[in-house]
Design an enzyme around this catalytic site. Sequence first.
Site, PDB file in Angstrom:
ATOM      1  N   SER A 242       9.648 -25.557  -6.811  1.00 17.14           N
ATOM      2  CA  SER A 242      10.965 -25.478  -6.196  1.00 17.14           C
ATOM      3  C   SER A 242      10.837 -25.558  -4.679  1.00 17.14           C
ATOM      4  CB  SER A 242      11.666 -24.172  -6.578  1.00 17.14           C
ATOM      5  OG  SER A 242      11.046 -23.061  -5.968  1.00 17.14           O
ATOM      6  N   ASP A 243      11.849 -26.107  -4.029  1.00 16.19           N
ATOM      7  CA  ASP A 243      11.917 -26.009  -2.582  1.00 16.19           C
ATOM      8  C   ASP A 243      12.141 -24.528  -2.239  1.00 16.19           C
ATOM      9  OD1 ASP A 243      11.971 -26.663   0.077  1.00 16.19           O
ATOM     10  OD2 ASP A 243      13.415 -28.287  -0.144  1.00 16.19           O
ATOM     11  N   TRP A 244      12.096 -24.203  -0.973  1.00 12.11           N
ATOM     12  CA  TRP A 244      12.093 -22.825  -0.523  1.00 12.11           C
ATOM     13  C   TRP A 244      13.259 -22.038  -1.146  1.00 12.11           C
ATOM     14  CZ3 TRP A 244       8.593 -20.339   2.745  1.00 12.11           C
ATOM     15  CH2 TRP A 244       8.958 -19.058   3.160  1.00 12.11           C
TER      16      TRP A 244
END
Length: 272
Positions: A242-244
């Site tokens: 996942s992105d941040w």
Amino acid sequence: MKRLSDMTLEEKIGQLVMYGKYGEAQQKALAEGRIGSFLNNRGEETQMRQNLALDSPTGIPLIIGDDVIHGFRTIFPIPLALSCSFDLGLIEETCALSAREAAMEGINMIFAPMVDISRDPRWGRVAEGAGEDPYLGSEVARARVRGYQRNDWEDMPKTAACAKHYVAYGAPQGGRDYDGADISERSLREIYLPPFDAAVKAGVMSVMSSFNDLNGIPVSGNERAIRGILRGELGFGGVVVSDWESVEELVNHSIASDGREAARLGFKAGWI
């Protein structure tokens, strides 16, 4: 090293967690084999944490991720500028050198290349990609994956590339970062998917799910986008990261009531 079948549920969950900070709680969890990865760590601190992981009950080495966008110690022109050269061999070499320098600091997952097609100059992350053309974007994606994953050394960690941000992150409404993307099926398949398809065919080991929603459904919880298209149609069998905090942000998108439900939706979408 423990086999998956011998690991506890807590250990399995821990291997899916990526931490940015490091304190007493993380040190304890790491020693117990309940952390799988860190980001933005390098040098001696990375080696210390790797030793803790190897001595833990699971014995599984850490994944150490970092943004290596246009160089690490040696700095190159931004990706958009390099793409303007149309020199795929040169682009590949800059990524190979960047990966070598990153590996010397213990980094083994590189959060690049960004393969988003972007056509709105208001969007501030245009600089990280290869511009507006799907064909050029696909060729550059292949070259950069080959460079980051060349791994022509024996005495340092091997590096994995991470194609980002899946998908249509480069088409936010109004050019506002994180905003939604309203994309027709034709545009999705002719413009925004080809560079990811190229990266997958080049052997990219990881893909990053994006913050944005795609036609109303956040990508990090979008079963059709990840399990259906990325894994099913494009045949990607690697890790989706996942992105941040983009899984936790499913709460902000109002499709999950809390972090627990957001994690469940992420699992269901197929990002592990």
